[in-house]
Design a protein around this motif. Structure first.
Motif, PDB file in Angstrom:
ATOM      1  N   PHE A   1       0.659  -1.210  -0.040  1.00  0.00           N
ATOM      2  CA  PHE A   1      -0.114   0.002  -0.184  1.00  0.00           C
ATOM      3  C   PHE A   1       0.919   1.184   0.078  1.00  0.00           C
ATOM      4  O   PHE A   1       0.535   2.319  -0.685  1.00  0.00           O
ATOM      5  CB  PHE A   1      -1.054   0.017   1.011  1.00  0.00           C
ATOM      6  N   TRP A   2       1.902   1.304   0.598  1.00  0.00           N
ATOM      7  CA  TRP A   2       3.053   2.440   0.595  1.00  0.00           C
ATOM      8  C   TRP A   2       3.561   2.569  -0.644  1.00  0.00           C
ATOM      9  O   TRP A   2       3.336   3.693  -1.367  1.00  0.00           O
ATOM     10  CB  TRP A   2       3.951   1.955   1.754  1.00  0.00           C
ATOM     11  N   ALA A   3       3.993   1.443  -1.368  1.00  0.00           N
ATOM     12  CA  ALA A   3       4.336   1.738  -2.668  1.00  0.00           C
ATOM     13  C   ALA A   3       3.207   2.108  -3.733  1.00  0.00           C
ATOM     14  O   ALA A   3       3.380   2.961  -4.585  1.00  0.00           O
ATOM     15  CB  ALA A   3       4.725   0.206  -3.149  1.00  0.00           C
ATOM     16  N   LEU A   4       1.946   1.534  -3.642  1.00  0.00           N
ATOM     17  CA  LEU A   4       0.856   2.094  -4.434  1.00  0.00           C
ATOM     18  C   LEU A   4       0.792   3.794  -4.473  1.00  0.00           C
ATOM     19  O   LEU A   4       0.314   4.436  -5.228  1.00  0.00           O
ATOM     20  CB  LEU A   4      -0.227   1.464  -4.006  1.00  0.00           C
ATOM     21  N   LYS A   5       0.878   4.199  -2.933  1.00  0.00           N
ATOM     22  CA  LYS A   5       1.049   5.544  -2.843  1.00  0.00           C
ATOM     23  C   LYS A   5       2.063   6.527  -3.423  1.00  0.00           C
ATOM     24  O   LYS A   5       1.972   7.441  -3.906  1.00  0.00           O
ATOM     25  CB  LYS A   5       0.875   5.819  -1.430  1.00  0.00           C
ATOM     26  N   HIS A   6       3.214   5.742  -3.543  1.00  0.00           N
ATOM     27  CA  HIS A   6       4.434   6.591  -3.773  1.00  0.00           C
ATOM     28  C   HIS A   6       4.975   6.322  -5.218  1.00  0.00           C
ATOM     29  O   HIS A   6       5.889   6.883  -5.749  1.00  0.00           O
ATOM     30  CB  HIS A   6       5.454   6.327  -2.702  1.00  0.00           C
ATOM     31  N   TYR A   7       4.462   5.312  -5.834  1.00  0.00           N
ATOM     32  CA  TYR A   7       4.857   4.948  -7.247  1.00  0.00           C
ATOM     33  C   TYR A   7       4.022   4.748  -8.359  1.00  0.00           C
ATOM     34  O   TYR A   7       2.683   4.387  -7.844  1.00  0.00           O
ATOM     35  CB  TYR A   7       5.639   3.366  -7.200  1.00  0.00           C
ATOM     36  N   GLU A   8       4.218   5.179  -9.679  1.00  0.00           N
ATOM     37  CA  GLU A   8       3.155   5.096 -10.683  1.00  0.00           C
ATOM     38  C   GLU A   8       2.731   3.607 -10.778  1.00  0.00           C
ATOM     39  O   GLU A   8       1.634   3.538 -11.156  1.00  0.00           O
ATOM     40  CB  GLU A   8       3.895   5.811 -11.887  1.00  0.00           C
ATOM     41  N   HIS A   9       3.742   2.913 -11.099  1.00  0.00           N
ATOM     42  CA  HIS A   9       3.684   1.458 -11.441  1.00  0.00           C
ATOM     43  C   HIS A   9       4.241   0.629 -10.375  1.00  0.00           C
ATOM     44  O   HIS A   9       5.342   0.710  -9.986  1.00  0.00           O
ATOM     45  CB  HIS A   9       4.279   1.178 -12.769  1.00  0.00           C
ATOM     46  N   VAL A  10       3.198  -0.485  -9.786  1.00  0.00           N
ATOM     47  CA  VAL A  10       3.798  -1.259  -8.882  1.00  0.00           C
ATOM     48  C   VAL A  10       3.244  -2.935  -9.302  1.00  0.00           C
ATOM     49  O   VAL A  10       2.207  -2.996  -9.494  1.00  0.00           O
ATOM     50  CB  VAL A  10       3.177  -1.126  -7.497  1.00  0.00           C
ATOM     51  N   GLU A  11       4.422  -3.649  -9.080  1.00  0.00           N
ATOM     52  CA  GLU A  11       4.070  -5.127  -9.381  1.00  0.00           C
ATOM     53  C   GLU A  11       4.432  -5.643  -7.777  1.00  0.00           C
ATOM     54  O   GLU A  11       5.357  -5.264  -7.187  1.00  0.00           O
ATOM     55  CB  GLU A  11       4.989  -5.639 -10.503  1.00  0.00           C
ATOM     56  N   ALA A  12       3.936  -6.832  -7.712  1.00  0.00           N
ATOM     57  CA  ALA A  12       4.301  -7.872  -6.649  1.00  0.00           C
ATOM     58  C   ALA A  12       4.742  -9.150  -7.134  1.00  0.00           C
ATOM     59  O   ALA A  12       4.404  -9.634  -7.816  1.00  0.00           O
ATOM     60  CB  ALA A  12       3.092  -7.902  -5.633  1.00  0.00           C
ATOM     61  N   VAL A  13       5.686  -9.589  -6.158  1.00  0.00           N
ATOM     62  CA  VAL A  13       6.183 -11.101  -6.237  1.00  0.00           C
ATOM     63  C   VAL A  13       6.379 -12.012  -5.178  1.00  0.00           C
ATOM     64  O   VAL A  13       6.485 -11.230  -4.029  1.00  0.00           O
ATOM     65  CB  VAL A  13       7.731 -10.759  -7.025  1.00  0.00           C
ATOM     66  N   THR A  14       5.646 -13.036  -5.307  1.00  0.00           N
ATOM     67  CA  THR A  14       5.705 -13.973  -4.030  1.00  0.00           C
ATOM     68  C   THR A  14       6.389 -15.106  -4.508  1.00  0.00           C
ATOM     69  O   THR A  14       6.527 -15.540  -5.798  1.00  0.00           O
ATOM     70  CB  THR A  14       4.018 -14.302  -3.876  1.00  0.00           C
ATOM     71  N   PHE A  15       7.257 -15.668  -3.415  1.00  0.00           N
ATOM     72  CA  PHE A  15       7.980 -16.773  -3.467  1.00  0.00           C
ATOM     73  C   PHE A  15       7.336 -17.867  -2.993  1.00  0.00           C
ATOM     74  O   PHE A  15       7.145 -18.182  -1.781  1.00  0.00           O
ATOM     75  CB  PHE A  15       9.239 -16.644  -3.012  1.00  0.00           C
ATOM     76  N   ASN A  16       7.135 -18.978  -3.979  1.00  0.00           N
ATOM     77  CA  ASN A  16       6.646 -20.232  -3.396  1.00  0.00           C
ATOM     78  C   ASN A  16       7.802 -21.129  -3.043  1.00  0.00           C
ATOM     79  O   ASN A  16       8.502 -21.692  -4.040  1.00  0.00           O
ATOM     80  CB  ASN A  16       5.528 -20.738  -4.312  1.00  0.00           C
ATOM     81  N   TYR A  17       8.075 -21.542  -1.884  1.00  0.00           N
ATOM     82  CA  TYR A  17       9.204 -22.184  -1.457  1.00  0.00           C
ATOM     83  C   TYR A  17       9.028 -23.593  -0.992  1.00  0.00           C
ATOM     84  O   TYR A  17       9.749 -24.200  -0.455  1.00  0.00           O
ATOM     85  CB  TYR A  17      10.396 -21.562  -0.528  1.00  0.00           C
ATOM     86  N   GLY A  18       7.571 -23.988  -1.283  1.00  0.00           N
ATOM     87  CA  GLY A  18       7.108 -25.251  -0.804  1.00  0.00           C
ATOM     88  C   GLY A  18       6.895 -25.172   0.775  1.00  0.00           C
ATOM     89  O   GLY A  18       6.688 -26.121   1.310  1.00  0.00           O
ATOM     90  N   GLN A  19       6.347 -23.976   1.161  1.00  0.00           N
ATOM     91  CA  GLN A  19       5.925 -23.833   2.526  1.00  0.00           C
ATOM     92  C   GLN A  19       4.612 -24.629   3.089  1.00  0.00           C
ATOM     93  O   GLN A  19       3.806 -24.700   1.998  1.00  0.00           O
ATOM     94  CB  GLN A  19       5.844 -22.212   3.084  1.00  0.00           C
ATOM     95  N   ARG A  20       4.680 -25.018   4.119  1.00  0.00           N
ATOM     96  CA  ARG A  20       3.459 -26.056   4.603  1.00  0.00           C
ATOM     97  C   ARG A  20       2.198 -25.034   4.356  1.00  0.00           C
ATOM     98  O   ARG A  20       1.232 -25.508   4.093  1.00  0.00           O
ATOM     99  CB  ARG A  20       3.522 -26.246   6.028  1.00  0.00           C
TER     100      ARG A  20
END
Length: 98
Positions: A21-40
């Motif tokens: 939400f901070w990035a959405l407020k301060h940047y024109e373009h925002v993308e997100a990355v999630t890491f799937n490391y096989g967590q339970r």
């Protein structure tokens, strides 16, 4: 004036959602990355997907399951959770936040 672009490492938890939400407020373009490391608990990945979708943020899910092959721990393998007094708990995944 807003900066141009930001990439948020996004687990879907409270801290990374605040960062998103901070990035959405301060940047024109925002993308997100999630890491799937096989967590339970893959629920956090589903939450991250849903929040990104609700906010109109492009969301990338990266397969990091290799981490589970490098170390035996209770976060990425179906083994009992142990927390010895003189060592890290076996849910610790070295380097997962790097």
């Amino acid at each position: 004036m807003k900066r141009q672009s930001a990439l948020v490492v996004f687990s879907g938890g409270q801290d990374s959602t605040t960062c998103l939400f901070w990035a959405l407020k301060h940047y024109e373009h925002v993308e997100a990355v999630t890491f799937n490391y096989g967590q339970r608990h893959s629920l956090e990945i589903e939450v991250a997907k849903q929040i990104a979708k609700e906010q109109g943020v492009k969301h990338h899910l990266l397969d990091m399951s290799l981490l589970g092959q490098l170390t035996e721990n209770a976060l990425t393998r179906d083994i009992g959770i142990e927390n010895p007094e003189d060592d890290l708990p076996n849910t610790f995944v070295d380097g997962r936040n790097h």
